[in-house]
Write an enzyme that holds these catalytic residues in place. Structure first.
Site, short mmCIF file in Angstrom:
data_model
loop_
_atom_site.label_atom_id
_atom_site.label_comp_id
_atom_site.label_asym_id
_atom_site.label_seq_id
_atom_site.Cartn_x
_atom_site.Cartn_y
_atom_site.Cartn_z
N CYS A 1 6.34 -17.82 -9.87
CA CYS A 1 6.58 -19.17 -9.99
C CYS A 1 7.38 -19.55 -8.51
CB CYS A 1 7.26 -19.76 -11.05
SG CYS A 1 6.36 -19.76 -13.04
N ARG B 1 3.15 -19.23 -4.21
CA ARG B 1 3.61 -18.94 -5.72
C ARG B 1 2.97 -19.92 -7.53
NH1 ARG B 1 7.52 -14.69 -4.63
NH2 ARG B 1 8.14 -14.45 -6.90
N TRP C 1 3.25 -21.75 -12.15
CA TRP C 1 1.78 -20.57 -11.53
C TRP C 1 2.50 -20.65 -13.76
CZ3 TRP C 1 -0.62 -16.11 -13.63
CH2 TRP C 1 -1.73 -15.79 -13.40
N ASN D 1 11.84 -18.12 -12.93
CA ASN D 1 10.56 -17.48 -12.33
C ASN D 1 10.49 -16.50 -12.76
OD1 ASN D 1 10.03 -15.36 -9.50
ND2 ASN D 1 8.50 -15.99 -10.70
N GLY D 2 9.88 -15.45 -13.67
CA GLY D 2 8.90 -14.42 -14.60
C GLY D 2 8.71 -14.62 -15.93
N GLU E 1 -13.09 -5.21 -0.22
CA GLU E 1 -12.53 -6.39 0.38
C GLU E 1 -12.72 -7.31 0.90
OE1 GLU E 1 -9.45 -6.75 0.32
OE2 GLU E 1 -8.62 -8.06 1.56
N LYS F 1 -12.41 -11.58 -0.73
CA LYS F 1 -12.34 -12.42 -0.03
C LYS F 1 -13.23 -13.53 -0.15
CE LYS F 1 -9.08 -11.59 0.74
NZ LYS F 1 -8.21 -10.61 0.51
N GLU G 1 -12.64 -15.43 -3.67
CA GLU G 1 -11.15 -15.75 -4.22
C GLU G 1 -11.14 -17.13 -3.31
OE1 GLU G 1 -7.98 -13.59 -3.35
OE2 GLU G 1 -8.38 -13.08 -0.99
N HIS H 1 -29.04 1.18 -10.27
CA HIS H 1 -28.89 1.62 -12.16
C HIS H 1 -28.48 0.47 -12.70
CE1 HIS H 1 -29.16 6.18 -11.03
NE2 HIS H 1 -28.40 5.80 -10.04
N LYS I 1 -0.35 -15.88 -4.99
CA LYS I 1 0.14 -14.52 -4.05
C LYS I 1 1.37 -13.24 -4.34
CE LYS I 1 0.42 -13.90 1.10
NZ LYS I 1 -0.68 -13.37 0.74
C1 G6P Z 1 -2.48 -11.43 -5.47
C2 G6P Z 1 -2.98 -11.28 -4.28
C3 G6P Z 1 -3.56 -10.73 -3.44
C4 G6P Z 1 -2.48 -9.33 -3.50
C5 G6P Z 1 -2.46 -8.38 -4.86
C6 G6P Z 1 -1.37 -7.88 -4.72
O1 G6P Z 1 -3.53 -11.44 -6.70
O2 G6P Z 1 -3.48 -12.96 -4.64
O3 G6P Z 1 -3.97 -11.34 -2.39
O4 G6P Z 1 -3.69 -8.06 -2.94
O5 G6P Z 1 -2.45 -10.02 -5.95
O6 G6P Z 1 -0.64 -8.14 -4.09
P1 G6P Z 1 0.70 -7.17 -3.51
O7 G6P Z 1 1.62 -7.92 -2.81
O8 G6P Z 1 1.14 -6.12 -4.25
O9 G6P Z 1 -0.17 -6.72 -1.78
#
Ligand code: G6P
Length: 587
Positions: free
Chosen positions: A2, A28, A73, A97-98, A466, A470, A473, A489, A582
């Site tokens: 959060c 967050r 969150w 937060n945590g 990746e 992208k 998400e 397979h 994030k």
């Molecule tokens: C979340 C974010 C991703 C990120 C991942 C790892 O899922 O949405 O974009 O790659 O966390 O986060 P970090 O801060 O460890 O790179």
């Protein structure tokens, strides 16, 4: 997972300062939010479901000199007003937060105390109230709370009998203090208060901060006042502004050339030999493990293939959430590389600590100075992507990949006479490419689709992972990446006339193989697109060719932009996709 912000001030401050700061923390989490503020010596609490804009609608036009606010969150308990922060029991009002892992046990100790929600945060609020009722000492009560709770936390607390002060503690979650002329701020991230001050104090674990008017006091583990250092934050105001771009994601995609130039300027402005002064020689290790989550894991996979191709050291890349529980015994000649934008991802941090217990050398590639991973790794390396706002990472991912490339160059390719020039040319190549790309035909093809597949081999597979992440998400199209050879397979059974398949072909040695796989899916009536930088491959999108080692940095920008445009046309919230945050500081 959060975001929290708070302030005390000698002067009166508009509540908008808090709600605007809170908006910077929405990355967050954004399922509910709330604020507790002191007005006329009364503590008021307002909460709202959804985003900060909903909270703003019910905030009065008033001022405060002491307030804490939170964007949530959900982890324990669904998004609801009861579960939204701030929580309030007796003399205690707090934001958290945590995750408190022993909250059920603490709840038992509360006996008959009535709880109104389902969160671990509310339990510690009631628990702190109980502790305070016993000792009538704010510092003692907080100190005792920290002895009792297990898990991770950043807490900001207002006591009902001291409405002009805020106490803060943290463990494994960020909490940064900001020193402004008339006020002291606290926040999960500097960006929440950067408009007001860039003078920051990093609260250490075990310390307790007391904010009062414009005064900051920090107490050590023995509850003695201790000295602290005020530093200038690396985050700047421009980083948290959209600067005319439609979204932060787009702005950050376009910032990638600048980030690359900044990193080259930092690590090897004049020649590659300068890398020696700044980077570890990873070739002295007999094996390497790379650990990360999400896109950081994908950056690790790119690194794995590039290290194996160029340094011939065996590498294994792990998802941090798997690594931390795997029965792995690493030899002492292993280097463990941890990749994380935030430097706070709970699983990655736990994986690093596991390696430290095994006495393995640890190197962290991190975008936030002073973050837990940065502080705890033996060799911390700062990517210079600066603040990234969009939940879907772009520039931070590229910075991670570039850092891995620089490590490889430093460890075996410094004598390549042309490589330095090729590195320096990268920003221009990328800028020219992304500003001339016409994505409309592809966007039109994808916008109404529900499934897309990305196939490639070797480095192309790492890029595909990746690319698929992208697009899925932010556009909510179901996307999968497959090693092209694996398609037949099983997964090829999914392919029909509604499927869209992208083949990424940058890897020369496997180009023909992937092209054959693309023909196989085309034969099943899929709409196929070939994306390639290779001269002899007929591609739908031609990516500018650079040196093989550096190619991923150019190619990925195409997929980032594609995802962005498709998400926009589908009406999605590009910067804040549903259910995502994030920074994932919980398991
Ligand atoms: C979340 C974010 C991703 C990120 C991942 C790892 O899922 O949405 O974009 O790659 O966390 O986060 P970090 O801060 O460890 O790179």
């Amino acid at each position: 997972m959060c975001g929290i912000i708070g302030l005390t001030s000698k002067a009166n401050v508009s509540l908008a300062v808090l709600s605007t700061g809170l908006k910077q923390l929405e990355y967050r989490g954004y399922d509910s939010c709330g604020i507790a503020y002191v007005d006329d010596n009364q503590l008021n609490i307002r909460k709202s479901l959804g985003k900060i804009i909903e909270l703003e609608k019910q905030l009065p036009m008033t001022v405060t000199n002491c307030a804490i606010a939170h964007t949530r969150w959900a982890t324990h308990g669904m998004p609801s007003l009861a579960n939204a922060h701030p929580h309030h029991h007796g003399m205690v009002t707090l934001v958290h937060n945590g995750i408190i892992e022993n909250s059920s046990k603490l709840k038992e100790e509360l006996g008959n105390e009535q709880l109104y929600g389902q969160t671990d945060s509310e339990i510690i609020c009631a628990y702190l109230d109980m502790l305070y009722a016993r000792c009538h000492d704010h510092l003692q009560a907080l100190w005792h709370l920290e002895q009792m709770i297990k898990g991770s936390y950043a807490l900001a607390v207002i006591f009902g009998d001291a409405l002009d002060g805020i106490y803060c503690v943290r463990k494994d979650n960020p909490l940064i203090l900001g020193v402004a002329e008339d006020s002291i701020y606290l926040a999960s991230d500097v960006s929440a208060f950067i408009e007001h001050t860039d003078q920051v104090v990093y609260l250490e674990q075990g310390e307790i901060a007391l904010l009062h008017e414009d005064q900051l006091s920090i107490y050590d583990k023995n509850l003695q006042l201790s000295d602290y250092v005020i530093e200038r934050s690396l985050v700047n105001k421009e980083d948290v502004r959209c600067q005319g771009f439609k979204t932060f994601m787009l702005k950050e995609i376009y910032e990638q050339p600048t980030v690359i130039a900044r990193m080259l300027d930092m690590f090897c402005p004049d020649d590659l030999q300068q890398l020696k002064d700044n980077l570890l020689d990873i070739s002295k290790y007999d094996q390497i493990v790379i650990v990360g989550c999400g896109s950081a894991y994908h950056a690790g996979l790119v690194g794995q293939i590039l290290i194996e191709n160029n340094l011939e050291i065996p590498v294994r890349t792990y998802l941090a959430s798997e690594f931390r529980y795997a029965n792995i015994n690493l030899r002492s000649d292993t280097l463990a590389i941890f990749i994380s934008q935030s430097g706070e991802t709970a699983d990655t941090l736990a994986a690093l600590r596991k390696c430290k217990i095994m006495n393995i050398d640890t190197l962290a590639i991190v975008n936030v100075i002073g973050s837990s991973l940065y502080n705890e790794a033996k060799y911390p390396l700062l990517t210079l992507a600066n603040k990234e706002i969009s939940v879907a990472t772009t520039k931070a991912y590229s910075a991670q990949v570039l850092m891995l490339m620089l490590l490889i160059i430093r460890s075996g390719l410094m004598d390549d006479p042309t490589l330095h020039q090729k590195l320096l040319a990268l920003p221009k190549v990328i800028t020219n490419f992304i500003s001339s790309l016409d994505l409309q035909p592809l966007v039109a093809e994808l916008k109404d689709k529900e499934h897309a597949y990305f196939i490639g081999r070797q480095i192309d597979h790492a890029i595909c992972l990746e690319a698929a992440l992208k697009l899925k998400e932010i556009s909510y199209i179901h996307c999968e990446a497959y090693a092209a050879g694996e398609l037949k397979h099983g997964s090829i059974a999914l392919i029909n006339e509604n499927s869209v398949v992208f083949a990424n072909i940058d890897e020369q040695v496997v180009a023909d193989k992937t092209l054959s796989n693309l023909a196989e899916v085309a034969a099943r009536k899929a709409k196929v697109f070939c994306i390639s930088s290779l001269e002899d491959v007929a591609a739908d999108i031609k990516i500018p060719r650079v040196k093989a080692l550096l190619q991923p940095l150019v190619t990925i920008t195409f997929y980032q932009l594609l995802a962005h445009e498709v998400a926009l046309i589908r009406g999605c919230n590009v910067d804040q996709p549903r259910n995502l945050a994030k920074s994932v500081t919980v398991e």
